[in-house]
Design a protein around this motif. Structure first.
Motif, PDB file in Angstrom:
ATOM      1  N   THR A 106       6.135  62.613  -2.185  1.00  0.00           N
ATOM      2  CA  THR A 106       6.050  62.881  -3.564  1.00  0.00           C
ATOM      3  C   THR A 106       7.283  63.613  -4.366  1.00  0.00           C
ATOM      4  O   THR A 106       7.505  64.672  -3.761  1.00  0.00           O
ATOM      5  CB  THR A 106       4.757  63.666  -3.856  1.00  0.00           C
ATOM      6  OG1 THR A 106       3.464  63.013  -3.214  1.00  0.00           O
ATOM      7  CG2 THR A 106       4.503  63.689  -5.448  1.00  0.00           C
ATOM      8  N   VAL A 107       7.882  62.807  -5.139  1.00  0.00           N
ATOM      9  CA  VAL A 107       8.760  63.589  -5.947  1.00  0.00           C
ATOM     10  C   VAL A 107       8.178  63.651  -7.480  1.00  0.00           C
ATOM     11  O   VAL A 107       8.235  62.597  -8.257  1.00  0.00           O
ATOM     12  CB  VAL A 107      10.133  62.673  -5.963  1.00  0.00           C
ATOM     13  CG1 VAL A 107      11.206  63.256  -6.892  1.00  0.00           C
ATOM     14  CG2 VAL A 107      10.642  62.379  -4.520  1.00  0.00           C
ATOM     15  N   GLU A 108       7.862  64.661  -7.923  1.00  0.00           N
ATOM     16  CA  GLU A 108       7.315  64.788  -8.982  1.00  0.00           C
ATOM     17  C   GLU A 108       7.552  66.062  -9.949  1.00  0.00           C
ATOM     18  O   GLU A 108       8.108  66.947  -9.397  1.00  0.00           O
ATOM     19  CB  GLU A 108       5.781  64.749  -8.828  1.00  0.00           C
ATOM     20  CG  GLU A 108       5.397  66.030  -8.158  1.00  0.00           C
ATOM     21  CD  GLU A 108       3.853  66.178  -7.861  1.00  0.00           C
ATOM     22  OE1 GLU A 108       3.303  65.040  -8.539  1.00  0.00           O
ATOM     23  OE2 GLU A 108       3.445  66.870  -7.005  1.00  0.00           O
ATOM     24  N   ASN A 109       7.758  65.837 -11.316  1.00  0.00           N
ATOM     25  CA  ASN A 109       7.862  66.975 -12.349  1.00  0.00           C
ATOM     26  C   ASN A 109       9.330  67.719 -12.062  1.00  0.00           C
ATOM     27  O   ASN A 109       9.477  68.761 -12.185  1.00  0.00           O
ATOM     28  CB  ASN A 109       6.705  68.267 -11.914  1.00  0.00           C
ATOM     29  CG  ASN A 109       5.270  67.535 -12.241  1.00  0.00           C
ATOM     30  OD1 ASN A 109       4.521  67.499 -11.164  1.00  0.00           O
ATOM     31  ND2 ASN A 109       5.283  67.015 -13.410  1.00  0.00           N
ATOM     32  N   ASN A 110      10.295  66.762 -11.868  1.00  0.00           N
ATOM     33  CA  ASN A 110      11.851  67.276 -11.628  1.00  0.00           C
ATOM     34  C   ASN A 110      12.446  66.766 -12.887  1.00  0.00           C
ATOM     35  O   ASN A 110      12.091  65.791 -13.479  1.00  0.00           O
ATOM     36  CB  ASN A 110      12.301  66.900 -10.510  1.00  0.00           C
ATOM     37  CG  ASN A 110      11.627  67.131  -9.189  1.00  0.00           C
ATOM     38  OD1 ASN A 110      11.666  68.137  -8.653  1.00  0.00           O
ATOM     39  ND2 ASN A 110      10.803  66.002  -8.642  1.00  0.00           N
ATOM     40  N   LEU A 111      13.531  67.492 -13.177  1.00  0.00           N
ATOM     41  CA  LEU A 111      14.313  67.166 -14.338  1.00  0.00           C
ATOM     42  C   LEU A 111      15.655  66.729 -13.542  1.00  0.00           C
ATOM     43  O   LEU A 111      16.281  67.544 -12.942  1.00  0.00           O
ATOM     44  CB  LEU A 111      14.611  68.420 -15.291  1.00  0.00           C
ATOM     45  CG  LEU A 111      15.681  68.099 -16.309  1.00  0.00           C
ATOM     46  CD1 LEU A 111      15.455  66.967 -16.862  1.00  0.00           C
ATOM     47  CD2 LEU A 111      16.022  69.411 -17.110  1.00  0.00           C
ATOM     48  N   PHE A 112      16.189  65.561 -13.751  1.00  0.00           N
ATOM     49  CA  PHE A 112      17.406  65.055 -13.421  1.00  0.00           C
ATOM     50  C   PHE A 112      18.195  64.969 -14.423  1.00  0.00           C
ATOM     51  O   PHE A 112      18.120  64.307 -15.477  1.00  0.00           O
ATOM     52  CB  PHE A 112      17.381  63.889 -12.685  1.00  0.00           C
ATOM     53  CG  PHE A 112      16.314  63.579 -11.296  1.00  0.00           C
ATOM     54  CD1 PHE A 112      16.904  63.827 -10.010  1.00  0.00           C
ATOM     55  CD2 PHE A 112      15.263  63.610 -11.457  1.00  0.00           C
ATOM     56  CE1 PHE A 112      16.365  63.898  -9.083  1.00  0.00           C
ATOM     57  CE2 PHE A 112      14.361  63.673 -10.515  1.00  0.00           C
ATOM     58  CZ  PHE A 112      14.544  63.885  -9.133  1.00  0.00           C
ATOM     59  N   CYS A 172       8.166  53.498   3.245  1.00  0.00           N
ATOM     60  CA  CYS A 172       7.029  52.967   2.454  1.00  0.00           C
ATOM     61  C   CYS A 172       6.299  54.189   1.712  1.00  0.00           C
ATOM     62  O   CYS A 172       6.219  55.288   2.339  1.00  0.00           O
ATOM     63  CB  CYS A 172       6.126  52.093   3.313  1.00  0.00           C
ATOM     64  SG  CYS A 172       6.950  50.777   3.902  1.00  0.00           S
ATOM     65  N   ASP A 173       5.415  53.758   1.113  1.00  0.00           N
ATOM     66  CA  ASP A 173       4.115  54.717   0.397  1.00  0.00           C
ATOM     67  C   ASP A 173       4.334  55.947   0.027  1.00  0.00           C
ATOM     68  O   ASP A 173       4.184  57.242   0.318  1.00  0.00           O
ATOM     69  CB  ASP A 173       3.041  54.892   1.519  1.00  0.00           C
ATOM     70  CG  ASP A 173       2.708  53.572   2.191  1.00  0.00           C
ATOM     71  OD1 ASP A 173       1.682  53.088   1.084  1.00  0.00           O
ATOM     72  OD2 ASP A 173       2.990  53.261   3.152  1.00  0.00           O
ATOM     73  N   ASN A 174       5.576  55.557  -1.162  1.00  0.00           N
ATOM     74  CA  ASN A 174       6.094  57.068  -1.924  1.00  0.00           C
ATOM     75  C   ASN A 174       5.552  57.030  -3.392  1.00  0.00           C
ATOM     76  O   ASN A 174       5.052  56.026  -3.748  1.00  0.00           O
ATOM     77  CB  ASN A 174       7.527  57.207  -1.935  1.00  0.00           C
ATOM     78  CG  ASN A 174       8.116  57.253  -0.263  1.00  0.00           C
ATOM     79  OD1 ASN A 174       7.722  58.293   0.484  1.00  0.00           O
ATOM     80  ND2 ASN A 174       8.397  56.108   0.180  1.00  0.00           N
ATOM     81  N   TYR A 175       5.548  58.422  -3.824  1.00  0.00           N
ATOM     82  CA  TYR A 175       5.397  58.557  -5.369  1.00  0.00           C
ATOM     83  C   TYR A 175       6.265  59.122  -6.110  1.00  0.00           C
ATOM     84  O   TYR A 175       6.759  60.343  -5.792  1.00  0.00           O
ATOM     85  CB  TYR A 175       3.941  59.629  -5.342  1.00  0.00           C
ATOM     86  CG  TYR A 175       2.969  58.670  -4.517  1.00  0.00           C
ATOM     87  CD1 TYR A 175       1.851  58.019  -4.868  1.00  0.00           C
ATOM     88  CD2 TYR A 175       2.698  59.445  -3.112  1.00  0.00           C
ATOM     89  CE1 TYR A 175       0.825  57.389  -4.335  1.00  0.00           C
ATOM     90  CE2 TYR A 175       1.734  58.695  -2.215  1.00  0.00           C
ATOM     91  CZ  TYR A 175       0.735  57.798  -2.780  1.00  0.00           C
ATOM     92  OH  TYR A 175      -0.055  57.375  -1.917  1.00  0.00           O
ATOM     93  N   ILE A 176       6.870  58.449  -6.916  1.00  0.00           N
ATOM     94  CA  ILE A 176       7.914  59.199  -7.723  1.00  0.00           C
ATOM     95  C   ILE A 176       7.427  59.134  -9.458  1.00  0.00           C
ATOM     96  O   ILE A 176       7.250  58.131 -10.005  1.00  0.00           O
ATOM     97  CB  ILE A 176       9.160  58.084  -7.872  1.00  0.00           C
ATOM     98  CG1 ILE A 176       9.667  57.543  -6.312  1.00  0.00           C
ATOM     99  CG2 ILE A 176      10.421  58.739  -8.654  1.00  0.00           C
ATOM    100  CD1 ILE A 176      10.067  58.767  -5.524  1.00  0.00           C
TER     101      ILE A 176
END
Length: 986
Positions: A604-610, A625-629
């Motif tokens: 899970t990659v969430e709530n980040n500022l790039f 497979c099976d990831n969450y951005i």
């Protein structure tokens, strides 16, 4: 090449002829016999005759008297700064070298060396696997120290035998049959039987364990200035007649390794044998088994057989189950329990009656082995003889630790504390510099109930600098918190087979070393099982990356069935200024690799500022497979979220804001993009795309052709291909005024068009560009559009597809640009930037009547739907609070506040950047500090406990006095615009 022999070597040969005639030895061999004379060597750089220089420095044949021991020429070996390595390789690693007894004789003079660096002279056996084994090893320096090795120990030679700076004769007798040496200095034999410098490991030799040989002579000197003279070099099997070495050994041993279920017999059976003795060998095998061949010195399957002794022999045999009459077969069932694991060796049956099996109970961190169930024995490792079916488990007991608070003040103390960590430890770093911290931790850490925390006493005030690294293997429940890293390193954090490692509230000012991967989470490369899982990277500032290499990598194990690390989380971080564009390998985040891409990561990659992450065309590269951005903000980033490999990834709730940024790279203009897709069963929903400038690879939604279909992957080399986009659902997204909204079918040479893709329930607003671009005609045929609003104004056009009424409607969605978190009735708290949202009369409200998706239960702001889900990313909902939105530095990194609708400030760790409209000086300060801002506002000053210690109104500037020394947080609220800054009262 014919060498001129000196008289003493002619005498050697004559004596050896007599010796070998008596003992029936083979003919003597000479490998090196030279005094570097003109008959074979010209002056100048040494070349030919199997000599080579493998480092810097020079090796020259000279006629200068100080470098000549006999004759007219000698060899000068020298360097002014770098190391030197002179090799004479008589036989390469794949060629049979000299066995039996080999003699070495040479003259050496060490004229000078800086810093007393050590000169080494060694004889090498080169193994087929590329490694080498040293037999003899001399070393000496200019401080009158000369040593010879006995195994790993050093024997210092009496200074009565030599004078440093003058010619010294080094001689040796090397016996590859007995693995012993004798050494002499100026003709004086060292009073010891020397073991070989390096031992032989049969498992890594790459050839028969009985074969040990001479291949090469090496002279090396590591660093700094040195000047060495070498002359009169001899290597061969001829006895050195004028040195009283012992006679070559003629005795040999025969070692029998008895196999299971059989008995090997040798005749005659003696403690030692003479070279030339004949030995017969036979084997008797137990019932239910059969003999299939000899191992070790013998080969073939003749029984009985015989051989002639010439080396120290090792004899074994391969014994297998008789398939016609096998023994009884039993099962061993292992029940794994909490607190550890039980392994079997061999790990897989069948387990035959009478066979032996070893069981090992390995306690997890924080547990200890207590007892066995199903077998007897009190130790954690038990070897049993199988006689029946078994059901086995181990009992593990949790170790109780009180938990220690350990304060450290420098790098050495920190390393010691890390090496000695116990569950429950709290390691506190005092303010200051920790230069070059380097530690490798194996099977250490805490438990869920007693984690280990490594934390700055004052957040951000403990700085890790230099060539630092933290290598963790099989560790668990360790948190690294509140540290400041300003490092030049290849991999700062390397996690192998770890779980529940947390890296949080840190600042990373990484300058790299030319190819750094700052954080690498995975497992041993060749491991057959990946045990890495549930690690977290959160609330960090990653500030500036200017070298090659990815910033954060989720890897795994590549042996057996490759598997990526699982259930890792990357959240609430601020990634900014990943600069100096590269064509590849400079991602901000990479999840997986090509050979791992069929495995599920559940990352899970969430709530980040790039922010301005431009280093690679792929800001986030998904190769699993099976990831969450989800719920991230991409601000002025030149690249895309690339679903490069793997299936079933969700990209949702993200905000892609290009702000019309472009750049030039390798002669082309590059722009900010959205999502690029390969593979199948991906879901892209609730995303907001505005002002993106990319095209081709970098459109808001890029669906290229592929060069491979998704089914039937049988060859690992196929995993690097570009798999067709299949079963994609791109739904409930909002796209506003991008340079290219949807691109389809690029790379017609790949030839394989997208399959069964759906683009539905989206809002696309375009006032100047083409909405849909089909790069290759016909490649859009299996991409289905449904119930979209595609509103064209100005010079905007639909583009290469003429939509039917049920596919798209060219109606004004009645969006309003706003920085309110919710509709106007809830506009007391503002977003960091304005975005387009629905208004009360929008035709998009409750419009998803035909295509509904069970996974779209809320909108891009986390608000639940009211009635039918509205089209686009936003749900018109003036009732429920929002939990997601455009992010700025307030909501990510070490200073993050929760993204909630109220503006109540919770305790903040520390801030890492100056607010744009807030200036405080001096900082750090003593006594009073000047707070300046643009306009009027309300100021609240918090301590590290989150308590407001002072509150006042400000009109442009204010002088504030700290009640006591410490770290404070200044928060200025100006009509809903909030600026924050950390200050330090000294």
């Amino acid at each position: 090449m014919k060498y001129q022999l000196r008289k003493k070597h002619q005498l050697r040969i004559w004596m050896l002829v007599l010796f070998c005639a008596h003992f029936n030895f083979s003919k003597a061999q000479t490998i090196i016999e030279t005094s570097f004379e003109t008959s074979d060597y010209s002056t100048g750089s040494l070349s030919g005759h199997s000599w080579s220089m493998d480092q810097g420095g020079m090796a020259n044949v000279v006629s200068t008297a100080s470098y000549v021991h006999s004759g007219m020429q000698g060899l000068r070996l020298y360097s002014t700064s770098e190391g030197v390595e002179l090799n004479h390789e008589a036989y390469d690693k794949h060629t049979t070298g000299l066995s039996g007894t080999v003699y070495l004789d040479m003259w050496v003079k060490l004229l000078s060396s800086a810093n007393n660096e050590v000169l080494q002279i060694a004889a090498y056996d080169l193994l087929p696997n590329g490694s080498g084994r040293r037999s003899l090893l001399f070393e000496f320096n200019t401080s009158d120290v000369l040593r010879v090795y006995n195994g790993s120990s050093k024997i210092e030679v009496s200074s009565a035998y030599y004078v440093i700076g003058e010619w010294t004769r080094l001689s040796a007798k090397i016996d590859y049959s007995t693995l012993t040496c004798e050494a002499a200095v100026n003709g004086n034999v060292i009073d010891a039987a020397l073991s070989f410098r390096d031992s032989y490991d049969a498992s890594s030799m790459g050839r028969s364990v009985d074969v040990k040989e001479y291949h090469a002579l090496r002279v090396n000197y590591d660093t700094d200035t040195k000047d060495i003279a070498i002359d009169d070099v001899y290597v061969g099997t001829t006895v050195i007649s004028d040195i009283p070495f012992s006679s070559p050994s003629t005795t040999r041993t025969v070692t029998v390794n008895q196999p299971e279920y059989a008995t090997i017999t040798i005749s005659p059976q003696k403690d030692s044998y003479e070279v030339g003795d004949e030995v017969s060998v036979s084997i008797v095998v137990d019932e239910h088994y059969q003999f299939s061949g000899w191992t070790g010195t013998l080969s073939g399957n003749l029984n009985p057989t015989s051989f002639t002794v010439d080396v120290n022999a090792t004899i074994g045999a391969t014994v297998e189950v008789d398939p016609i009459n096998p023994p009884n077969e039993f099962t061993i069932v292992v029940n794994q329990t909490t607190g550890g694991t039980v392994s079997l060796s061999p790990s897989v049956g069948p387990y035959y009656e009478g066979s032996t099996v070893t069981l090992v109970a390995a306690p997890a961190i924080g547990y200890a082995f207590s007892a066995w169930n199903g077998i007897s024995g009190s130790s954690a490792e038990q070897t049993i003889t199988v006689a029946s079916d078994l059901e086995v488990s181990a009992v593990f007991t949790e170790v109780t630790n009180e938990g220690r608070t350990i304060s450290v003040a420098n790098a050495s103390q920190l390393e010691d504390a890390l090496d000695d960590m116990q569950p429950g430890d709290h390691i506190l770093l005092s303010d200051g510099l920790y230069e070059g911290v380097s530690t490798s931790l194996n099977t250490l850490g805490g438990t869920s109930a007693a984690p280990v925390v490594i934390e700055a006493e004052n957040q951000g005030m403990a700085m890790i600098t230099g060539d630092a690294y933290f290598s963790l293997k099989n560790c668990a429940y360790i948190t690294f918190k509140g540290l400041y890293f300003d490092v030049a390193t290849y991999t700062l954090f390397k996690l192998q087979g770890c779980n529940h490692i947390r890296i949080c509230y840190n600042v990373f000012k990484n300058v790299g070393d030319g190819g750094s991967k700052l954080i690498l989470i995975g497992d041993g490369w060749d491991n057959t099982e990946c045990v890495s899982h549930h690690n977290r990277i959160d609330h960090n500032l990653f500030d500036g990356k200017y070298d090659q290499g990815a910033w954060v990598v989720i890897d795994g194990s590549h042996g057996g069935t490759p598997q990526v690390s699982q259930y890792d989380r990357i959240d609430h971080n601020h990634f900014r200024f990943n600069q100096n564009r590269a064509t590849n390998e400079k991602e901000t985040i990479r999840i997986g690799m090509s050979d791992l891409s069929l495995s599920a990561a559940f990352c899970t990659v969430e709530n980040n500022l790039f922010e301005e992450c431009d280093g690679d065309p792929e800001i986030i590269s998904v190769k699993s497979c099976d990831n969450y951005i989800r719920n991230n903000t991409f601000l002025k980033c030149l690249g895309t979220v690339s679903l490069r490999h793997g299936d079933r990834t969700e990209v949702s709730g993200n905000f892609f804001l290009g702000q019309n940024k472009t750049a030039e790279f390798e002669g082309s203009t590059i722009g900010c993009g959205g999502v690029r897709v390969y593979g199948k069963d991906h879901k892209i929903f609730n995303n907001y795309f505005e002002g993106l400038t990319g095209s081709l690879w970098d459109a808001a939604c890029t669906l290229t052709c592929g060069d491979a279909y998704n089914e039937g992957v049988t060859n690992s080399s196929d995993l690097t291909k570009h798999y067709v986009v299949e079963n994609l659902e791109f739904t409930h997204n909002t796209l506003v005024n991008n340079a290219s909204d949807i691109e389809i079918g690029y790379r017609d040479d790949w030839g394989k068009a997208p399959i069964n893709c759906l683009i539905a329930n989206n809002i696309i607003v375009q006032n100047s560009n083409q909405v849909v671009t089909v790069k290759t005609s016909g490649k859009e045929s299996d991409i289905h559009f449904a119930d979209n609003i595609i509103y064209i104004s100005g010079t905007g056009i639909w583009g290469d597809i003429a939509f039917a009424d049920n596919e798209a409607s060219n109606i004004d969605p009645l969006l309003e640009r706003s920085d309110c978190r919710a509709p106007a009735t809830h506009c007391d708290v503002l977003l960091p930037t304005q975005i387009y949202k629905l208004t009360s009369n929008s035709p998009a409200i409750n419009a998803s009547t035909e295509n509904t998706f069970v996974y779209v239960t809320a909108d891009s702001e986390g608000q639940p739907k009211i009635g039918l889900r509205d089209l686009g990313a936003d749900e018109y909902n003036g009732v429920d609070e929002i939990s997601n939105g455009v992010l700025d530095a307030s909501y990510v990194g070490p200073n993050a506040v929760p993204f909630v609708e109220s503006n109540t400030l919770t305790a903040l760790p520390f801030l890492y950047e100056d607010a744009l409209d807030l200036m405080i000086y001096p900082n750090p300060f003593s006594g009073s500090v000047h707070i300046c801002c643009d306009g009027n506002g309300l100021v609240c000053i918090y301590n590290l406990a989150g308590q407001c210690v002072d509150q006042f109104e400000i009109a442009d500037s204010y002088e504030w006095t700290a009640p006591e020394k410490g770290v404070y947080l200044v928060v200025v609220n100006r009509k809903g615009k909030i600026d924050r800054l950390k200050i330090l009262a000294q």
